[in-house]
Design a protein around this motif. Structure first.
Motif, PDB file in Angstrom:
ATOM      1  N   ARG A 194       0.829  -1.197   0.000  1.00 48.17           N
ATOM      2  CA  ARG A 194       0.000   0.000   0.000  1.00 48.17           C
ATOM      3  C   ARG A 194       0.872   1.259   0.000  1.00 48.17           C
ATOM      4  NH1 ARG A 194      -4.479  -0.480   4.455  1.00 48.17           N
ATOM      5  NH2 ARG A 194      -2.973  -2.132   4.806  1.00 48.17           N
ATOM      6  N   VAL A 195       1.960   1.221   0.743  1.00 52.92           N
ATOM      7  CA  VAL A 195       2.879   2.354   0.768  1.00 52.92           C
ATOM      8  C   VAL A 195       3.462   2.595  -0.612  1.00 52.92           C
ATOM      9  CG1 VAL A 195       5.080   3.178   1.702  1.00 52.92           C
ATOM     10  CG2 VAL A 195       3.419   2.053   3.216  1.00 52.92           C
ATOM     11  N   SER A 196       3.877   1.536  -1.284  1.00 56.70           N
ATOM     12  CA  SER A 196       4.432   1.677  -2.627  1.00 56.70           C
ATOM     13  C   SER A 196       3.411   2.251  -3.597  1.00 56.70           C
ATOM     14  CB  SER A 196       4.925   0.316  -3.139  1.00 56.70           C
ATOM     15  OG  SER A 196       6.131  -0.054  -2.508  1.00 56.70           O
ATOM     16  N   LEU A 197       2.157   1.845  -3.446  1.00 57.32           N
ATOM     17  CA  LEU A 197       1.098   2.371  -4.299  1.00 57.32           C
ATOM     18  C   LEU A 197       0.951   3.873  -4.088  1.00 57.32           C
ATOM     19  CD1 LEU A 197      -2.332   0.773  -4.960  1.00 57.32           C
ATOM     20  CD2 LEU A 197      -2.244   3.128  -4.154  1.00 57.32           C
ATOM     21  N   TRP A 198       0.935   4.318  -2.815  1.00 55.78           N
ATOM     22  CA  TRP A 198       0.839   5.752  -2.523  1.00 55.78           C
ATOM     23  C   TRP A 198       2.013   6.509  -3.135  1.00 55.78           C
ATOM     24  CZ3 TRP A 198       0.100   4.735   3.405  1.00 55.78           C
ATOM     25  CH2 TRP A 198      -1.175   4.218   3.626  1.00 55.78           C
ATOM     26  N   ALA A 200       3.846   5.729  -5.700  1.00 50.20           N
ATOM     27  CA  ALA A 200       3.728   5.807  -7.150  1.00 50.20           C
ATOM     28  C   ALA A 200       2.718   6.862  -7.565  1.00 50.20           C
ATOM     29  CB  ALA A 200       3.333   4.439  -7.710  1.00 50.20           C
ATOM     30  N   ASP A 201       1.567   6.922  -6.866  1.00 51.45           N
ATOM     31  CA  ASP A 201       0.566   7.929  -7.194  1.00 51.45           C
ATOM     32  C   ASP A 201       1.080   9.335  -6.894  1.00 51.45           C
ATOM     33  OD1 ASP A 201      -1.076   5.933  -8.012  1.00 51.45           O
ATOM     34  OD2 ASP A 201      -2.471   6.052  -6.329  1.00 51.45           O
ATOM     35  N   LEU A 202       1.846   9.474  -5.819  1.00 51.55           N
ATOM     36  CA  LEU A 202       2.424  10.779  -5.495  1.00 51.55           C
ATOM     37  C   LEU A 202       3.425  11.201  -6.562  1.00 51.55           C
ATOM     38  CD1 LEU A 202       2.748  13.130  -3.505  1.00 51.55           C
ATOM     39  CD2 LEU A 202       4.440  11.743  -2.258  1.00 51.55           C
ATOM     40  N   ALA A 203       4.230  10.252  -7.053  1.00 50.44           N
ATOM     41  CA  ALA A 203       5.184  10.571  -8.126  1.00 50.44           C
ATOM     42  C   ALA A 203       4.441  10.994  -9.383  1.00 50.44           C
ATOM     43  CB  ALA A 203       6.069   9.363  -8.408  1.00 50.44           C
ATOM     44  N   GLY A 204       3.342  10.287  -9.708  1.00 45.86           N
ATOM     45  CA  GLY A 204       2.551  10.674 -10.876  1.00 45.86           C
ATOM     46  C   GLY A 204       1.994  12.075 -10.742  1.00 45.86           C
ATOM     47  N   ALA A 205       1.517  12.416  -9.532  1.00 40.93           N
ATOM     48  CA  ALA A 205       0.986  13.763  -9.293  1.00 40.93           C
ATOM     49  C   ALA A 205       2.078  14.817  -9.431  1.00 40.93           C
ATOM     50  CB  ALA A 205       0.361  13.829  -7.897  1.00 40.93           C
ATOM     51  N   ALA A 206       3.299  14.508  -8.960  1.00 45.54           N
ATOM     52  CA  ALA A 206       4.409  15.452  -9.088  1.00 45.54           C
ATOM     53  C   ALA A 206       4.762  15.679 -10.556  1.00 45.54           C
ATOM     54  CB  ALA A 206       5.632  14.918  -8.327  1.00 45.54           C
ATOM     55  N   ASN A 245       9.499   2.855  -4.778  1.00 46.84           N
ATOM     56  CA  ASN A 245      10.253   3.009  -3.542  1.00 46.84           C
ATOM     57  C   ASN A 245      10.112   4.430  -3.000  1.00 46.84           C
ATOM     58  OD1 ASN A 245      11.270   0.411  -3.899  1.00 46.84           O
ATOM     59  ND2 ASN A 245      13.078   1.144  -4.989  1.00 46.84           N
ATOM     60  N   TYR A 246      10.627   4.630  -1.792  1.00 45.56           N
ATOM     61  CA  TYR A 246      10.655   5.983  -1.239  1.00 45.56           C
ATOM     62  C   TYR A 246      11.492   6.909  -2.109  1.00 45.56           C
ATOM     63  CZ  TYR A 246       8.127   5.386   3.110  1.00 45.56           C
ATOM     64  OH  TYR A 246       7.125   5.209   4.043  1.00 45.56           O
ATOM     65  N   ILE A 454      15.861   1.168   4.578  1.00 45.26           N
ATOM     66  CA  ILE A 454      17.226   1.656   4.324  1.00 45.26           C
ATOM     67  C   ILE A 454      17.189   2.994   3.593  1.00 45.26           C
ATOM     68  CG2 ILE A 454      19.342   1.174   3.035  1.00 45.26           C
ATOM     69  CD1 ILE A 454      18.756  -1.837   3.553  1.00 45.26           C
ATOM     70  N   GLN A 455      16.298   3.125   2.612  1.00 44.44           N
ATOM     71  CA  GLN A 455      16.207   4.364   1.837  1.00 44.44           C
ATOM     72  C   GLN A 455      15.634   5.506   2.646  1.00 44.44           C
ATOM     73  OE1 GLN A 455      13.941   3.434  -1.678  1.00 44.44           O
ATOM     74  NE2 GLN A 455      15.686   2.548  -2.749  1.00 44.44           N
ATOM     75  N   MET A 456      14.751   5.186   3.576  1.00 46.16           N
ATOM     76  CA  MET A 456      14.051   6.222   4.325  1.00 46.16           C
ATOM     77  C   MET A 456      14.996   7.084   5.153  1.00 46.16           C
ATOM     78  SD  MET A 456      10.937   5.784   7.087  1.00 46.16           S
ATOM     79  CE  MET A 456       9.759   5.077   5.970  1.00 46.16           C
ATOM     80  N   VAL A 457      16.106   6.517   5.592  1.00 48.80           N
ATOM     81  CA  VAL A 457      17.001   7.241   6.501  1.00 48.80           C
ATOM     82  C   VAL A 457      17.448   8.559   5.887  1.00 48.80           C
ATOM     83  CG1 VAL A 457      19.179   7.170   7.766  1.00 48.80           C
ATOM     84  CG2 VAL A 457      17.769   5.100   7.548  1.00 48.80           C
ATOM     85  N   HIS A 458      18.040   8.490   4.699  1.00 49.49           N
ATOM     86  CA  HIS A 458      18.560   9.699   4.052  1.00 49.49           C
ATOM     87  C   HIS A 458      17.799  10.060   2.780  1.00 49.49           C
ATOM     88  CE1 HIS A 458      21.897   9.662   6.836  1.00 49.49           C
ATOM     89  NE2 HIS A 458      22.209   8.430   6.475  1.00 49.49           N
ATOM     90  N   MET A 459      16.746   9.307   2.463  1.00 52.09           N
ATOM     91  CA  MET A 459      16.018   9.469   1.205  1.00 52.09           C
ATOM     92  C   MET A 459      17.003   9.472   0.037  1.00 52.09           C
ATOM     93  SD  MET A 459      12.832   9.328   1.543  1.00 52.09           S
ATOM     94  CE  MET A 459      11.696   9.243   2.933  1.00 52.09           C
TER      95      MET A 459
END
Length: 1023
Positions: A194-198, A200-206, A245-246, A454-459
């Motif tokens: 579900r997080v990955s889906l959000w 992806a949708d946020l990236a599409g909106a950007a 991914n994040y 792992i990615q979340m720490v420093h994005m």
């Protein structure tokens, strides 16, 4: 201060060192000092430690919390409410990057302090909402750049850095809201999809908002024309599949259409809109960029137009696209821009994806793509790669995608984009078992969660497991849900990760092949049963050219309830895959069946394959790449025991073989039986060398030496048998010497080579010369006859040793054997220059040692005499030209004949030998029978430039390797570079080229031999 924590003046008990360690702090002294900070004064120290204990990295959370309260004192109120405090410290202790965002943009602290209020004002996804509002995200980010979401197409009012900053801040606000939800999940792995889906949708909106900004800039430059170009952004990869991914590159393809009459102008505007999106997303601005927009998956990659019309896309994919491009298109989904163009693109291109498995070279393309992924991992990072390494995310994705492409051609139910969706669809359609599908999906979610944390720490975009113990401990804490209790340590995390990798790799191998077995054997109830048609489709897509035949072999191997059948059912899921990686999986499977049947119920064979994956993989490699080795193994099946040990595959020395042959002759005085055993020993050692060669354990020179040793031992044995078999009335009256010539003399032979020889004898004192001559000829004929006979029972693939004495004085017209005195006289009076040249490769291999020394000493006086002069050299050139004109087979392409063709073996050897004739009397290092040793000596003597010698060496070695490859692949000798695709691919692999590089191999050979021919003509005719 009495210890870490509050001072005595505060009146509060300071947390003990033990309590800080138990809470997860790594820098205890520093933490104790920071806990005294005035920003934290309202909260008792022990309570503060309990709050921070829920943070994956309490040290990081503590520092960021203090800095946040300094910038936004209202944040301190979060500490008064347990749920709010937990939510805040989990965010700060999980992501330094998002903590820095809140410190930098303190107005967004409402996401933590007032999630209900924040959800109704700005965020579309608030902490209390588990359903993403895709359209709401689009509207929100469009509004952030001043665009009207209802306008078609939307045009931003903000420009440049102002627009970029506003968009990035709005994006990160939503990203923070997503992270808060993610970190609050009781079962983080279950929430991951579900997080990955959000995301992806946020990236599409950007991207939608970025396009609105790019559109505004295009209107300023092109006026109303910019509004007449409709651009669609097609998401690819993880964004297209809604499993982003994040932090990740967002792969896209652009498609456009226009109402403008000028299509070139429309394409220019579309390209500017596309490049403008990337600029708004990642170019320099006060708020740092988000991620890279990667359009390299477009037709023709970086060299292709940034945007094309849908018709242009369709034309490219129908005519020129590679198979891997269709695999990439499996994830394609319109994510921004004009919805009609996006829909048209998908309706046009999507059907092409599902016919790609019918294309020629489909399997090779998919396999090559997977290999390239593995090859691009640096060796030091291979065991830390979560995404690309063995047992990583790519194994899951590759498995699902290939099964989709195989079965989706006829079954629309598996035509989905996401990996987890695909696994579910494949389960529902019975292409994989529920047990395997569920396990695969669980492992996939776990690996994705690792990647996210792992990615979340420093994005930052990374897929590597940490290697430091402290970082691993923090990651282990981050993998748990809020309020989780119990011990956590780095070792446990690494163990769980490695266990997951092993399981994923095993599932990757089983999911392809195990269901094939369930159609032909009795397996557990949990195993899926494919239809016969589905089995054939899968086998065909994986490279088996005769799926029906393959099914018959699988049935024969796995049918019944015997222990052997049970072991075969365990082994085949993996072995079918390894066989499919070879150039001839059908032949390999048939050879495996024959080998298994030859060994019958021998317990060691299947047990070895079960217990040694190295032996099993090596066997599959050999069987699917060599009919020659497969045939020999079928009739010498005990040799399969060598596969698990490099030591057992090491060539036996000539001395070792000769000792064994002597022992056999002593125990078996019968000439026929002794000779049968000698031939079997030779065959065994050739097989040992061939397997070692196929396994990459021997270089070319070692192969030639090993094969020569096997032949020499057999010839020596045949000579002894022949001498003992003269007859009761015959007394041995002469010593016979067998002298190897040509490539045998140089110890440079290949598989199936004949043995060029001369027979030399020396009568015993007082013996009648005529009788001695007669006996020598009789012995020579007997040796040839003994070696020529095949083993009994005949060994399929065996090539008995053919003795060729045509290089003797006077050729076929001359006597088969001559005395030493006759050789001296002949060479003194009548020998031609080619006969002197032939002596350059002469090497005694069997017979009387004193006679061998005498012959070698005499031969040296002939072959290493003074420069023969211009007349003989001209004769050598004339003979070489005649050989090229007369001996090249009719219709053969000179550019592809490795022996007599352009720049082939003959060119290199004649050049080297001519230089030896001219200069060996001056340079002792040139007095060798080896072509390659002579080449090196010519360089050291300054007679040949090093770079020229390197080219000649390369051409000679490659031609020799091709000769061997032809024999090993087909079981038949050939001196021609193959033209058929399958044969060329197999020989290319034998020559060390990667799968799918047959064309490169062919080009390399033609180029190298062309260069060698030029050097040959320069040095040979310029002598």
């Amino acid at each position: 201060m009495t210890g870490p924590g509050r001072s005595e003046e505060s009146g509060q008990a300071a947390p003990s060192r033990r309590a800080l360690v138990a809470a997860g702090f790594g820098e205890v002294e520093r933490a104790g000092s920071l806990l005294e900070s005035p920003e934290l004064a309202p909260v008792p120290a022990e309570e503060m430690v309990r709050i921070l204990a829920d943070a994956p990295n309490p040290d990081q959370a503590l520092i960021l919390l203090i800095r946040l309260i300094e910038r936004a004192p209202s944040a301190a109120t979060a500490l008064q409410e347990p749920d709010t405090a937990r939510r805040l410290v989990r965010l700060l202790g999980s992501s330094e990057a998002l903590g820095e965002f809140l410190i930098r943009r303190t107005e967004h602290i409402d996401l933590v302090l007032d999630p209900a209020g924040a959800a109704t004002t700005a965020p579309v996804l608030g902490p209390q909402r588990w359903e993403a509002d895709t359209d709401g995200l689009r509207r929100l980010l469009l509004e952030s750049v001043g665009a009207d979401p209802d306008q078609t197409p939307p045009v931003a009012s903000l420009r440049g850095k102002d627009a970029a900053t506003a968009l990035r801040v709005a994006y990160r606000r939503q990203l923070t809201a997503i992270a808060l939800q993610d970190l609050e999940a009781e079962e983080p792995a279950d929430a991951q999809p579900r997080v990955s889906l959000w995301l992806a949708d946020l990236a599409g909106a950007a991207i939608e908002a970025s396009l609105a900004v790019a559109r505004a800039e295009a209107v300023e430059q092109h006026g109303e024309d910019a509004l007449q170009v409709q651009l669609a952004v097609i998401g690819m990869g993880k964004c297209g599949a809604r499993e982003l991914n994040y932090i990740s590159d967002v792969d896209v393809i652009f498609a456009h259409r226009t109402t403008l009459d000028d299509e070139r102008r429309a394409a220019q505007i579309a390209g500017e809109l596309a490049s403008g999106i990337s600029r708004v997303i990642s170019a320099a601005a006060p708020e740092q960029g988000l991620w890279e927009v990667d359009a390299n998956l477009r037709p023709e990659g970086k060299d292709g137009a940034l945007s094309r019309t849908v018709d242009s896309h369709a034309e490219y994919y129908r005519r020129w696209a590679h198979s891997w491009e269709f695999q990439a298109l499996l994830k394609a989904r319109p994510i921004a821009g004009d919805p009609d163009v996006g829909r048209e693109y998908l309706e046009t291109i999507w059907p092409l994806v599902w016919t790609s498995s019918e294309r020629e070279g489909f399997v090779e393309s998919v396999q090559a793509m997977r290999r390239r992924v593995m090859e691009n991992i640096s060796h030091k990072e291979r065991d830390r790669e979560i995404k690309l390494g063995s047992g990583g995310l790519r194994d899951v994705e590759f498995t699902a995608q290939l099964l989709q492409l195989v079965h989706g051609r006829a079954d629309e139910s598996v035509r989905v984009r996401g990996t987890l969706e695909a696994l579910h669809a494949l389960q529902e359609a019975s292409y994989i078992s529920r047990r395997d599908g569920d396990a695969f999906a669980g492992h996939y979610r776990y690996l994705r969660l690792l990647e996210h944390r792992i990615q979340m720490v420093h994005m930052r975009r990374t897929h590597l497991m940490p290697h430091k113990t402290e970082a691993l401990r923090v990651l282990a804490r981050a993998m748990r849900g809020p309020g989780a209790t119990g011990p956590v340590n780095a070792e446990g995390l690494v163990e769980a990760w490695n266990r997951t990798r092993r399981d994923v790799r095993a599932l990757h191998e089983q999911i392809f092949y195990r269901p094939l077995l369930s159609t032909t054997a009795v397996l557990s109830a949990d195993d899926v049963r494919l239809s016969a048609e589905a089995v054939q489709e899968r086998l065909a897509a994986l490279g088996y050219l005769d799926p029906k035949g393959a099914i018959r072999h699988i049935e024969a191997l796995t049918g019944g309830v015997s222990r052997r059948a049970a072991l075969q059912r365990q082994l085949l899921p993996v072995m079918l895959g390894w066989l499919a990686n070879g150039p001839d999986p059908d032949g390999g499977l048939l050879a495996f069946r024959r080998l298994s049947e030859s060994l019958g119920s021998s317990p060691w064979f299947l047990g070895m394959l079960r217990d040694s994956s190295a032996a099993a993989e090596r066997l599959c490699q050999v069987l699917s790449s060599s009919r020659y080795i497969s045939d020999m193994l079928e009739h010498l099946p005990e040799a399969a025991a060598w596969l698990g040990s490099d030591k057992d595959l090491a060539p036996r020395s000539f001395e070792t073989q000769w000792t064994e042959i002597q022992s056999k002759m002593n125990r078996h005085p019968s000439a026929d039986e002794a000779m049968r055993l000698i031939r079997l020993i030779r065959q065994r050692e050739i097989l040992r060398t061939a397997i070692a060669d196929a396994s990459g354990l021997l270089d070319q020179e070692a192969v030639g030496a090993a094969l020569s040793d096997a032949d020499q031992a057999a010839v020596l044995g045949a000579l002894h048998v022949a001498e003992k078999d003269l007859g009761p009335d015959q007394e041995e009256i002469t010593d016979l010497l067998v002298v190897a010539m040509g490539r045998q003399g140089g110890r440079e032979i290949g598989y199936g080579s004949d043995m060029d020889v001369m027979f030399v004898h020396r009568p015993h004192e007082g013996a009648d010369p005529d009788e001695a001559q007669r006996q020598a000829v009789e012995l020579a004929k007997r040796i040839s006859a003994l070696l020529k006979q095949p083993c009994r029972p005949a060994v399929l693939g065996e090539r008995p040793l053919e003795i060729d004495a045509d290089l003797r004085p006077e050729g076929k017209k001359g006597p088969l054997a001559r005395s030493m005195e006759s050789y001296r006289e002949y060479y003194r009076r009548w020998a031609e220059i080619w006969e002197v040249q032939a002596l350059l490769r002469a090497r005694p291999v069997a017979g009387d040692d004193d006679l061998a020394e005498e012959f070698t000493a005499w031969a040296d006086t002939v072959r290493y005499a003074a420069d023969p002069g211009p007349g003989p050299i001209r004769e050598i050139r004339r003979i070489k030209a005649r050989v090229e004109a007369e001996r090249l087979p009719r219709g053969a392409d000179p550019a592809r004949h490795v022996k007599l063709g352009r720049g082939g073996l003959s060119d290199v050897e004649w050049l080297v030998q001519t230089l030896q004739l001219r200069h060996a009397h001056e340079h002792a290092a040139l007095r060798t029978t080896s072509t390659l040793e002579a080449l090196k000596a010519l360089v050291h003597a300054g007679l040949l430039p090093a770079q020229d010698a390197e080219v000649l060496h390369r051409a000679w070695s490659l031609a020799t390797r091709i000769r061997a490859g032809n024999m090993v692949w087909s079981g038949k000798p050939s001196d021609v570079v193959p033209t058929k695709r399958g044969d060329l691919e197999a020989v290319a692999r034998w020559c060390g080229y990667e799968p799918g590089q047959a064309s490169r191999f062919e080009e390399d050979y033609l180029r190298t031999t062309r260069q060698a021919r030029q050097l040959f003509e320069k040095h040979f005719y310029g002598l």
